[in-house]
Structure formats: C-alpha cells, structure tokens
Design an enzyme around this catalytic site. Structure first.
Site, short mmCIF file in Angstrom:
data_model
loop_
_atom_site.label_atom_id
_atom_site.label_comp_id
_atom_site.label_asym_id
_atom_site.label_seq_id
_atom_site.Cartn_x
_atom_site.Cartn_y
_atom_site.Cartn_z
N ASP A 52 -22.23 76.15 35.86
CA ASP A 52 -21.58 75.80 34.59
C ASP A 52 -22.51 75.97 33.40
O ASP A 52 -22.18 75.56 32.29
CB ASP A 52 -21.06 74.35 34.63
CG ASP A 52 -22.18 73.32 34.86
OD1 ASP A 52 -23.33 73.74 35.04
OD2 ASP A 52 -21.87 72.12 34.87
N HIS A 96 -21.72 69.16 33.43
CA HIS A 96 -23.13 69.14 33.02
C HIS A 96 -23.42 67.98 32.07
O HIS A 96 -24.17 68.11 31.10
CB HIS A 96 -23.51 70.47 32.36
CG HIS A 96 -24.90 70.92 32.71
ND1 HIS A 96 -25.20 71.57 33.88
CD2 HIS A 96 -26.09 70.78 32.05
CE1 HIS A 96 -26.50 71.84 33.92
NE2 HIS A 96 -27.06 71.36 32.82
N TYR A 128 -31.24 77.83 39.21
CA TYR A 128 -30.76 78.70 38.15
C TYR A 128 -31.21 80.11 38.54
O TYR A 128 -32.41 80.35 38.76
CB TYR A 128 -31.36 78.35 36.79
CG TYR A 128 -30.82 77.10 36.15
CD1 TYR A 128 -29.49 77.02 35.76
CD2 TYR A 128 -31.65 76.01 35.91
CE1 TYR A 128 -28.99 75.88 35.15
CE2 TYR A 128 -31.18 74.87 35.29
CZ TYR A 128 -29.84 74.81 34.91
OH TYR A 128 -29.36 73.68 34.32
#
Length: 498
Positions: free
Chosen positions: A272, A367, A244
């Site tokens: 996403d 996800h 991330y």
C-alpha cells in the site's frame, strides 16, 4: 489558660471542603480555610486530607513547629478526641495516579494506564521531529481518525452467567505460538525514539511471547536485531520481516537471503506504499543535522531537507520500486521459500486475488492513515471481506492493522474473524521507556483483553464469534458490490473539431 476543646472525628470530618477545611496534625485540629489557597505546595494536598489526620504527610516535609509559627492561635480549633478514632478514620485518603501533564519529563511508567497515556508522554518528551514523523498522517487525517473511531461504533453483545474464572489469551500466528493475538507492526527508524531502537522492541516482545515484524527501514541490520534476542529453543525466532522492494532488485534479493539465514520464515510484503502520502505535520518540522544522518538497514536514502519540507518517509523512500505488481509474485517466490503475507489490503477484490494467488495471509490496513486519506478504516475493510469475499477467511490468515488502542479493539477484530491484530504507534511510544516500556504495553493489552473476554462471556479466543458484536452502526458503509452500485463511468472526452 482554657483547656483545648476536644473534637470528635465526626465533627472534624464535617469540615472537608475548600470553603471550610480542617486538618489534624499531631493531635491538634487546625482551620486551614484561609491558608490553603496560599499554601506553597498547592491547595490540593490540603484538600486531600480535609477533615482527616494529615500528620504523616505533614511531618514528612515540615518541621513540627511550622504550624504554630505560621498560623495565628485563633486557627487552632482544639485537639482530637482519640477515643473517637475508628478504622475508617485511620485509613489514608484515596489517591489517583498522577495525570500525564508533564512537559519534557517522563513520569513513572507505572503511572500510565493506557496507550493514550503513552502517546501523551511521547508527545511531550520525544524530539519534535520524532513525534511529527510517527504521529503524522495523510492530509486531513480523516482515515487516521476513522481507524480508531470505527472501533467505537461496534458494540458488544455480552453473554452472562458464564464460568469465567480463568481466561486464556494464547494463540497462533503463522503456526507460531504467541501469548497474545497481537504483533508489533514494522516501523522505520525506531532509534529515533530510543538508542536501542528495534533491538529493545525485540527483547520486550520476546519476553512477553509475541512477534515483532522488522521493517526494511529499521535502524539496525536485521542480524543485530536478531542477536538481541535471548537464546531460545523455539524455531523459528519470534521475528517476521517486512519488505519494501528496491528498484535495484538484486539488493532486495540479497536482503532476503540475509533474513532467511537467521531462521525467519514469514515475509510481509508492503503493497500500500509505493510512495508516501502527504504527511503535513512531518513536512513542517525540518530535520536537524543528527536526524539527517540516521542510518537505516537499507543503507540508502538518508534524509535531507528539500524545498517541500522534511518529511522523513518521503525523503527516505526513494529506493522503493513503484512498478511492483501482481505479476512480480513469482519473482518473490523464487527468492523467498517461506510464507508470504501482503500488507496493505484495502478492498475485498484484492483480498480475493491474494487468496487466488496462494498467499499465506493478508493485512487489512491503510498504513495507519499515513498514505491515501479517506481510504477505508481497517475494521471496515474486514467487514468488506465478510460481505464480498467471505471465502478468504478459509484460504489465508487475515490480520487487522490500524486503530487498535484497547483490548476491546483486539476482541472485536477477533470476533469478526481476524486471525490477529497488529499495533504500530503504541509500540513506538512505549519504546520511549526502552524494553521495559514495550513489556508494559503488552501486559496492558493482555490485561484489557482478558477483562473484555471475561465480561463478554468467553474464556478462550476460539470462542470469539460474530454474534458477540453488533455492527449495525457501520453496516450501511460496507460495499455491497465490486463496482459502484449506481454511478457510471464517464464517457471519453470529445475530440476537438478541426
């Protein structure tokens, strides 16, 4: 005193129902019909031996005199005629593995037969907040449910009269050999499930020859997770890393240097999840004091309840940079010289863009249904690529993540061109049993995949092809154009008259 009546095994075997149940104990034949419903150990064990010899289970628990002292003499029907005993009579009755119904107590791992069993045990034994965090999905759970149900709408077209004596499930992912075409998806804070968290997952995956993708939000520093692996001659290690991007880019750059120093050469960039979806089950269960102190690799965003609830993903994701876009890929390449995979592709247009940008792979994923509800199920995205961007399969590796619960799901994805699949929740639920549970899950998936391959008529994964599946039940849902086939964009609102 009259001599007890001799009864043959055939006569005794006729009395084998709840309304008429006889058993044999130490050669004596007893009528248990009236007593069975009152048996302190339940009627089940008596019915299991109805019309059979129950001497062994009886004597393991009870004193020899118990029946004579408990039942009236009228319930003693006679004695067993030993001359009528056959091999079939001597065999113990068939037994089922106990179904998973225990609350707050984990049954033996080896009684669990499926990923659904692992999930059931996790629901009953994990802390309520841990279960809520991992099992929850966005709003009405439409995408979460569709991830699994859409695999059920794809049918096999098996081939018969094939030599399937042996099957080979080995494969390669990003050039690394694996014993099974699956990966462990990155997941945050696995220590919520087990004290060893991601370290236990790493050991389990390594022992069974598959790759773990470690989350930026792992419970342990990446160095500790890597050090949990056994010394190996293979290079790179069986680890990928998921990133991330932090609002403070220098933090991400430093993290990437640490990852690279460990010999890890494949990076998964999650695209996403610039922010977490509304996961109501997770928000409803507020965190206790221990959970508010859960450490993460990033060292940032320790969760604290707020007025919206206790959603872990929302409360720990404040460090994530919401401005990341395609133009940031050159920055990433400057700080990562290895392979790059985009995780979270949901349409053919973005898959085509990833191929054009020269990326090494993509993960078609929503996800786990945890962010945007009613986004397409993972296997439907794979079909979207085939119809609208078929060239991507020649340009990069394509992975499927979402809804994989069976070996048949793995094979369907492989038949439809996936390089491999990735599993998230099943690994977390298996971690409930530590490394042993992780290994057990992988063995379970390997067994199911091997059986599916053999029954479809193939012996190696390179023989999987689209002709082995029928997608007619979902084909009408696959987009046919980049835009909408008939709806037009609304016009601009009228300006107010002065």
């Amino acid at each position: 005193m009259a001599k007890p009546k001799l009864l043959s095994t055939q006569q005794i075997a006729e009395h084998n129902t709840a309304k008429d149940v006889w058993i044999v104990v130490d050669g004596q034949v007893w009528d248990m019909t009236d007593f069975a419903p009152e048996h302190p150990g339940g009627i089940g064990i008596i019915l299991q031996y109805a019309g059979r010899d129950a001497s062994q289970p009886y004597n393991e628990i009870h004193a020899p005199s118990l029946l004579n002292n408990t039942l009236t003499s009228s319930k003693l029907i006679g004695t067993l005629d030993t001359s009528t005993i056959s091999d079939s009579w001597s065999k113990p009755p068939p037994q089922e593995n106990p179904k998973v119904q225990l609350k707050n107590e984990k049954p033996s791992l080896f009684t669990l037969l499926s990923t659904h069993d692992l999930a059931s045990v996790a629901e009953n034994t994990l802390a309520p907040k841990t279960w809520a965090f991992y099992s929850s999905a966005a709003t009405d759970l439409v995408t979460h449910k569709a991830n699994q149900s859409f695999f059920d709408r794809i049918w096999f077209r098996p081939r018969v009269l094939r030599n399937i004596k042996t099957t080979d499930t080995s494969w390669k992912i990003m050039g690394q050999h694996v014993d099974l075409p699956i990966m462990c998806s990155p997941a945050a804070m696995a220590k919520l499930v087990h004290p060893d968290g991601e370290k236990a997952i790493a050991r389990g995956c390594q022992s069974k020859g598959i790759i773990q993708c470690v989350s930026t939000n792992a419970s342990f520093p990446i160095e500790e997770i890597a050090s949990a692996l056994s010394p190996s001659q293979t290079s790179p290690p069986p680890l990928f890393f998921q990133l991330y991007v932090s609002k403070k880019r220098s933090d991400s750059e430093a993290l990437l240097r640490r990852v690279w120093s460990l010999g890890i050469r494949t990076l998964f960039l999650t695209v996403d999840s610039p922010l977490a979806g509304k996961r109501e089950a997770d928000e409803r269960v507020r965190m206790d004091d221990d959970q508010q102190g859960i450490p993460m690799m990033t060292g940032a965003g320790k969760p604290i309840n707020d007025k919206r609830g206790g959603g872990l993903a929302r409360l720990t994701g404040s460090f994530i940079d919401k401005s990341v876009e395609w133009s940031d890929l050159p920055w990433l390449r400057r700080h990562w010289k290895g392979r790059i995979v985009l995780k979270g592709i949901m349409c053919a247009e973005d898959a085509s863009r990833a191929a054009a940008e020269g990326l090494d792979g993509i993960v078609v994923s929503n996800h786990g249904g945890r962010n945007l509800d009613t986004s397409p199920p993972a296997i439907l995205i794979l079909l979207d690529l085939h119809r609208n961007a078929p060239h991507v399969f020649e340009k990069l590796e394509v992975y499927v993540d979402g809804g994989i619960r069976r070996g048949t799901d793995i094979l369907k994805a492989m038949c439809l061109g996936a390089t491999a699949v990735s599993l998230g929740r099943p690994f977390l639920y298996s971690l409930n049993y530590g490394s042993e549970g992780v290994e057990y899950l992988i063995d379970m998936m390997k067994d199911e995949l091997s059986v599916a391959m053999a029954l479809v008529g193939i012996t190696s994964l390179d023989q999987a092809h689209p002709g082995l599946v029928n997608t007619n039940d979902v084909d009408y849902l696959v987009p046919t154009t980049e835009g909408h086939p008939y709806a037009k964009k609304r016009r601009q609102p009228l300006k107010a008259k002065m």
